[in-house]
Motif scaffolding. Structure first.
Motif, short mmCIF file in Angstrom:
data_model
loop_
_atom_site.label_atom_id
_atom_site.label_comp_id
_atom_site.label_asym_id
_atom_site.label_seq_id
_atom_site.Cartn_x
_atom_site.Cartn_y
_atom_site.Cartn_z
N TRP A 279 1.05 -1.06 -0.16
CA TRP A 279 0.03 0.04 0.03
C TRP A 279 0.78 1.17 -0.16
O TRP A 279 0.62 2.14 -0.82
N LEU A 280 1.82 1.41 0.80
CA LEU A 280 2.75 2.27 1.15
C LEU A 280 3.64 2.64 -0.28
O LEU A 280 3.64 3.80 -0.60
N THR A 285 4.60 5.64 -5.02
CA THR A 285 5.06 5.62 -6.40
C THR A 285 4.22 6.64 -7.26
O THR A 285 4.38 7.28 -7.91
N MET A 286 2.84 6.43 -6.82
CA MET A 286 1.89 7.46 -7.76
C MET A 286 2.26 9.13 -7.31
O MET A 286 2.32 9.78 -8.19
N THR A 287 2.41 9.08 -5.98
CA THR A 287 2.69 10.44 -5.61
C THR A 287 3.86 10.98 -5.96
O THR A 287 3.98 12.13 -6.71
N ALA A 311 2.90 3.61 -13.52
CA ALA A 311 3.23 2.26 -12.63
C ALA A 311 2.60 2.19 -11.43
O ALA A 311 2.24 1.06 -11.02
N GLY A 312 2.46 3.53 -10.81
CA GLY A 312 1.79 3.40 -9.38
C GLY A 312 0.55 3.09 -9.52
O GLY A 312 -0.09 2.33 -8.85
N TYR A 313 -0.35 3.43 -10.81
CA TYR A 313 -1.69 3.10 -11.03
C TYR A 313 -1.76 1.68 -11.06
O TYR A 313 -2.67 0.89 -10.73
N VAL A 314 -0.77 0.96 -11.71
CA VAL A 314 -0.78 -0.31 -12.15
C VAL A 314 -0.69 -1.09 -10.58
O VAL A 314 -1.37 -2.01 -10.44
N MET A 315 0.23 -0.72 -9.96
CA MET A 315 0.54 -1.25 -8.74
C MET A 315 -1.05 -1.19 -7.74
O MET A 315 -1.05 -2.21 -7.04
N VAL A 316 -1.72 -0.29 -8.02
CA VAL A 316 -3.19 -0.29 -7.23
C VAL A 316 -3.68 -1.49 -7.56
O VAL A 316 -4.18 -2.32 -6.74
N LEU A 413 -7.15 3.65 -0.92
CA LEU A 413 -6.06 3.67 -2.07
C LEU A 413 -6.86 4.19 -3.27
O LEU A 413 -5.96 4.97 -4.09
N THR A 414 -7.88 3.82 -3.49
CA THR A 414 -8.54 4.33 -4.77
C THR A 414 -8.85 6.01 -4.81
O THR A 414 -8.48 6.79 -5.95
N VAL A 415 -9.11 6.44 -3.60
CA VAL A 415 -9.45 7.96 -3.40
C VAL A 415 -7.90 8.59 -3.60
O VAL A 415 -8.02 9.37 -4.41
N ILE A 416 -6.86 7.90 -2.96
CA ILE A 416 -5.56 8.65 -3.34
C ILE A 416 -5.28 8.56 -4.79
O ILE A 416 -4.64 9.54 -5.45
N ALA A 417 -5.60 7.34 -5.40
CA ALA A 417 -5.28 7.13 -6.77
C ALA A 417 -5.76 8.28 -7.65
O ALA A 417 -5.20 8.91 -8.63
N ALA A 418 -7.28 8.47 -7.20
CA ALA A 418 -8.08 9.41 -7.89
C ALA A 418 -7.46 10.82 -7.94
O ALA A 418 -7.51 11.49 -8.84
N MET A 419 -7.04 11.03 -6.63
CA MET A 419 -6.53 12.37 -6.43
C MET A 419 -5.30 12.58 -7.15
O MET A 419 -4.99 13.52 -7.88
N ASN A 420 -4.45 11.54 -7.27
CA ASN A 420 -3.15 11.63 -8.09
C ASN A 420 -3.66 11.81 -9.65
O ASN A 420 -2.73 12.68 -10.24
#
Lengths: 492, 635
Positions: A279-280, A285-287, A311-316, A413-420
């Motif tokens: 998770w971390l 990676t995304m941020t 790559a971070g999105y894929v890691m999600v 995790l999804t929220v963070i990904a969406a914000m990214n």
């Protein structure tokens, strides 16, 4: 009992064999002569070989051949990934020809090296034996070290190649050490046997297995450039010849993820202890990718950082780990292969004898001439897809991954990904704003240029890529279904 | 099958044709294709609209293809034409067509003529998707698409810095709204397991507790999305600046269609909203506040388009007020009449600006009545309509909103709406008198060239003027009943029922007389102040310095946002990102790695910089961290 390989063992690796043959042929053509026509032959031959290999893959689809004592499998999963590498390869070669000619790097082993790299990726994807996977990885890596340093007269290119080689060797050490530890603990290098051993004895009961797996993941993590193993990416990506960057960011990363999924599918890293860690790493990676991309002045470097974010999105999806997530990864790899190569591809095409790299170079690009107008339009499509605008491939990919993560219960995790993904809007749209909403800087050269055949060739490749990006965005369902099907039949 | 997909297909084809070939085939081709594409869409919309009316109560559904199927999620390119989307279709394509025709004349001398029409067609395409979609996905496609086209068109005159800034502002503010929209969609998907509007509306009463936290949260997020797109407090700030775009764009996107998409979404999910009374109250309050505040700003602005922009914000506030008190149908009715008269007003102001060579300041106009007779007449009709003077369109919809507010026992909100009505009439007639009456203040050089606009611009004005006159008769209030209340019949059973208090007939008539007076008296005041010389106005300006300054400077909202949000964020990013992280952490790591590299000797010394060691160091530290976490952290 000793058994020998038979002809039927060759079935699953027919595409690999075809590509190997073509690659050697390309090298031979290289020896024949140095005139222009042979250069074209090398490029065309490579594309032709890739097309035949794709046809071969399609024929193998659904047959599930295995060979060499089950160390190589041609399941739908690997076939889909292999087709992605080859499509990336075709587009790369189409844009390379122009770039090679303009930058005076007329080494025809270039094409052979791309083919060899693809062969390596294919083995990374289709084999279930850690040693064979490792050999595939090294074929890919060594080919790309050379490709990165292909512009021999450019200091930046040389520096990038050296950095890549050093750090690559460093990470290979981790990977190999991990494999040997696993072998020491389980007495096998075959994934199915390792899995059954670990299921019996547990992962963390024996420190060797846990250590081994961690090192394995770190080694792959370097290839797919997740934080904190990403440091090489911006330097190498911006130093390498642009088509090579395109190729690495799309195909090499996809191969890394294909391999990562196979390892993760052993189910072991999903021990609870891994969850927070992954998770971390994913959030970082995304941020890091997105925040760093914000402040770049070079678009090539921005794209390099943004590839970390992707790559971070894929890691999600890797964290989510469900079937839907893995089919999402397959789709995303295809989508990113198209839009990433497309974006780098636009950078690789010169305008009026200038190589374009920074935002300033792209200022007022759309109003500089008919060719520039087409290029600006294509670039806009790739940018919109990268930022995930609906009706583009990028949106479908992100949607699938976010949906899968949400479905698997990873809400934050999804929220963070969406914000990214919202952050990424700023730097992608900046490119479009620069191209369309600003007047060219004074330094821009006026006047028309005669389009060369090689540039037309490259642009038509990019045009096809853009159409594919839109097609996948508007009619994604067939590919989504294919990806889902392939996940169901994935085997060791 | 009704071939619903054809409606958005026409403008898309127009966009592609103009975008690809417009440059080579010239202006005649572009001005032929652009409006015609929307015209065809309008005709097909008409056909489907009447088909839908004949099958009363049954929406036309059409699934073009399955967009994506993942697990339990089934998303299709599904379109539906029902009472709500049918009405929007006619507004978008009808008003859109007129504005396209108008643009032929207005944009004729602009560079990138084909680009303009291509964008405009693309906008219509996305707007149609937005209202046609039968699930959140298609709505979202349209939602993002219209946003994109809006930025492209705001920044059309990109050489102006103000246009580029406006574009950026619209973009950032809308992102906040989109965040709300996406969060709501996510919550809805988690709660309902579907993204189809029909199923969400159906299941809402069963799955959500009325007044519960979840219902309130979802609707609040949706409302946040709506405030972004539809320019309400606190996110309205982008709309006035968006006037930097070409005037027909302001008419189409920033008055008649895109800004109403927030209202469309509210109306579409009415069954969800009625479950959250708290949100409904908030919507009503925000709507009334926005209406009043924007109106008080509009009375001092001197830029003709800015007055209209604030007027739009104010009118949108009315619509939200209607929705908030549960009168969804009435709100949509006002969307319709507003689309007619506000598009008309914008196009008229465009005609004025056009003939004055891009002069937008009303202080430099005046006395244009005789020189631009057609524009004057149509603009006067639009003004009467928006001021709410019967029997023009605005009277019926506005009066109905005020009446519904009163009868839902919100007297304070009613009072705010009533004050807004007075102000509306005042600032609109101020605009008319400053522009067309009194002495000419036009600079003499321009004055020589003043001319009436070409027919392609005047014809749409005439059509919209007719609509502004008669458009209100679809919704005649019950007390007058010389005609049946068409809008109410039209939307019968479509929206969620809200228990509405019924006021007495006497009260309704009294209020109606009051709003007519509220519309008429300010006309007289404005005439006294602005039709002759402006001495009295200037005297008052000096006398009421503070309120004037507040209104003139738009209550300093932009400055407050800048001081309260933007500057702190900048500071924060400088201090936190740069000082702490960059200098504090990264630099330290770099120094550390430098020391380490020195200590570890000449291993990599041949390289030109020390960065590689740093990379390897971070790699190694990451590895150690991971291994430490996995094996040595007590677990």
């Amino acid at each position: 009992m000793i058994t020998f390989a038979t002809v039927s063992d060759l079935m699953p690796i027919i595409p690999e064999l075809i590509l190997t043959f073509v690659a050697i042929l390309v090298l031979i053509v290289d020896l024949v002569g140095t005139q222009t026509k042979y250069r074209i032959t090398a490029a065309v031959l490579s594309i032709f070989g890739l097309c035949i290999a794709i046809v071969a893959e399609i024929q193998l689809f659904g047959e599930n051949y295995t060979g060499f004592f089950n160390t190589v499998v041609a399941d739908e999963y690997s076939i889909l990934f292999e087709i992605i590498y080859m499509i990336t390869g075709i587009i790369t070669i189409m844009i390379s020809w122009h770039y090679i000619a303009e930058n005076k790097m007329n080494f025809r082993e270039y094409y052979a090296l791309i083919l060899f790299a693809i062969i390596g990726m294919m083995f990374m994807t289709s084999s279930t034996d850690l040693l064979l996977i490792f050999i595939g990885l090294e074929i890919m890596s060594i080919s790309s070290y050379i490709l990165v340093g292909m512009m021999r007269q450019s200091v930046k290119s040389n520096e990038a190649a050296l950095k890549y080689l050093m750090l690559g060797a460093f990470s290979t050490g981790f990977l190999l050490y991990g494999i040997s530890l696993l072998y020491g603990a389980t007495a096998s290098t075959k994934l199915p046997e390792i899995v059954s051993h670990l299921q019996e004895h547990g992962v963390f009961n024996n420190p060797l297995t846990g250590f081994g797996l961690a090192l394995l993941v770190i080694g792959v993590g370097f290839k797919v450039a997740i934080v904190p193993f990403h440091m090489w990416t911006p330097d190498v990506y911006s130093g390498a010849p642009t088509p090579v960057t395109a190729f690495m960011s799309a195909a090499a990363k996809a191969a890394g993820f294909a391999m990562l999924i196979r390892i993760f599918l052993t189910g072991i890293p999903y021990a609870e202890r891994w969850d927070n860690l992954m998770w971390l790493i994913t959030v970082l990676t995304m941020t890091v990718g997105n925040v760093m991309a914000l402040k770049q002045i070079s678009i090539k470097r921005m794209l390099a950082y943004s590839s970390i974010a992707h790559a971070g999105y894929v890691m999600v999806a890797v964290v989510a780990g469900s079937e839907a997530a893995i089919s999402g990864i397959i789709f995303y790899s295809l989508a990113y292969a198209l839009m990433g190569v497309g974006a780098f591809g636009v950078l690789s095409i010169q305008s009026k004898g200038r190589t374009l790299e920074t935002y300033d170079d792209f200022t007022g690009y759309a109003s500089q001439g008919p060719k520039e107008q087409v290029m600006a339009f294509l670039m806009s499509i790739f940018m919109l897809s990268l930022l995930g605008l609906p009706l583009t491939a990028g949106f479908v990919g992100k949607f699938q991954i976010f949906y899968a993560a949400l479905d698997a219960g990873w809400v934050w995790l999804t929220v963070i990904a969406a914000m990214n993904s919202v952050i990424s809007l700023f730097y992608y749209l900046r490119v479009i704003v620069c191209m369309y909403m600003k007047d060219p800087l004074d330094s821009a050269v006026d006047g028309n240029e005669q389009p060369t055949f090689s540039s037309v060739f490259a642009i038509s490749g990019l045009l096809g890529t853009a159409i594919a990006v839109l097609y996948l965005g508007v009619f994604p369902n067939r590919f989504v279904e294919l990806a889902q099907l392939s996940v169901k039949t994935i085997s060791f | 099958m009704h071939q619903i997909w054809l409606i958005p297909a026409f403008p898309l084809i127009g966009c592609i044709l103009n975008g690809l070939f417009g440059k080579f085939f010239g202006k005649r081709f572009v001005s032929f294709v652009g409006p015609l594409a929307v015209g065809f869409a309008f005709l097909h919309s008409l056909v489907l609209f009447f088909t839908m009316l004949n099958t009363k109560g049954h929406a036309l559904h059409e699934t073009l293809y399955t967009w994506m199927e993942t697990g339990s999620l089934h998303l299709s390119m599904g379109f539906q034409v029902d009472q709500l989307s049918g009405l929007f279709l006619l507004i978008i394509t009808g008003v859109g067509f007129l504005i396209h025709v108008y643009s032929i004349g207005y944009m004729h001398e602009e560079e990138g003529y084909y680009r303009y029409f291509s964008y405009l067609n693309l906008f219509v395409f996305f707007m149609l998707l937005l209202v046609l979609g039968d699930n959140f996905m298609v709505l979202f496609v349209g939602w993002e698409g219209v946003g994109l086209c809006s930025y492209l068109l705001i920044g059309y005159y990109f050489e102006k810095k103000s246009a580029a800034d406006a574009c950026k502002k619209a973009f950032i503010v809308n992102r906040i709204g989109d965040f709300g929209f996406l969060s709501a969609a996510m919550l809805i998907f988690i709660t309902f397991g579907t993204l189809s509007f029909d199923r969400v509306n159906e299941a809402a009463p069963d799955l959500l507790v009325p007044g519960g936290i979840l219902a309130t949260l979802i609707t609040l997020f949706l409302f946040l999305g709506a405030t972004g797109k539809s320019a309400q407090i606190p996110l309205y700030v982008w709309l006035p600046d968006a006037m930097e775009g070409p005037t027909p764009v302001s008419a189409l996107i920033h008055a008649a269609t895109m800004v109403t998409s927030g209202l469309y979404m509210l109306a579409r999910l009415s069954h969800l909203f009625v479950l959250a009374p708290a949100t409904m109250n908030l919507i009503a309050i925000i709507g009334a506040l926005t209406a009043l505040m924007a109106a008080t700003i509009a009375i001092t602005q001197t830029d003709i388009k800015r007055v209209l922009a604030y007027s739009t914000v104010s009118q949108l506030g009315y619509m939200f007020l209607a929705m908030g008190v549960g009168a969804f149908g009435v709100g949509i009715f006002h969307v319709m009449t507003h689309a007619f008269f506000k598009a008309l007003l914008f196009l008229c102001s465009g005609a004025v600006i056009h003939s004055l060579h891009h002069e937008q300041d009303m202080q430099k106009m005046g006395g244009l009545k005789n020189k631009l007779p057609v524009t004057y007449l149509t603009m006067l009709i639009g003004t009467i309509a928006i001021a709410g003077i019967p029997p023009f369109a605005g009277f019926f919809s506005k009066d109905e909103i005020l009446w519904k507010t009163w009868s839902a026992s919100h007297p304070i909100l009613w009072l705010m709406g009533f004050l807004t009505a007075i102000l509306t009439s005042f600032y609109m007639f101020r605009l008319i008198f400053l522009t067309f009456h009194g002495e000419s203040r036009v600079d003499p050089h321009t004055a020589k060239h003043i001319h009436e606009s070409p027919v392609s611009m005047l014809a749409p004005l005439a059509v919209l003027a007719v609509l502004s006159i008669f458009g209100g008769f679809f919704g005649v209030p019950h007390v007058l009943h010389f005609l049946p209340n068409g809008i109410e019949l039209y939307f019968e059973g479509f929206y969620a029922e809200v228990p509405v208090g019924h006021g007495s007939v006497i009260a309704e008539i009294v209020l109606m007389v009051m709003s007519v007076a509220a519309a008429l008296i300010p006309v007289w005041i404005a005439w006294k102040l602005y039709a002759g010389n402006l001495d009295q106005v200037n005297k008052w300006k000096a006398q009421f310095k503070i309120p004037y300054a507040l209104s003139w400077n738009k209550y300093y909202i932009d400055e407050i946002y800048d001081a309260a949000i933007i500057q702190p964020m900048k500071k924060c990013s400088t201090i936190v990102l740069w000082k702490w992280i960059d200098v504090g952490i990264i630099d330290r790591i770099v120094h550390l790695s430098g020391d380490l590299a020195r200590v570890s000797g000449g291993m990599l010394r041949g390289l030109q910089n020390g960065i590689l060691q740093q990379y390897a160091l971070i790699f190694a530290m990451g590895t150690v961290g991971i291994l430490w976490y996995l094996f040595f952290l007590p677990y």
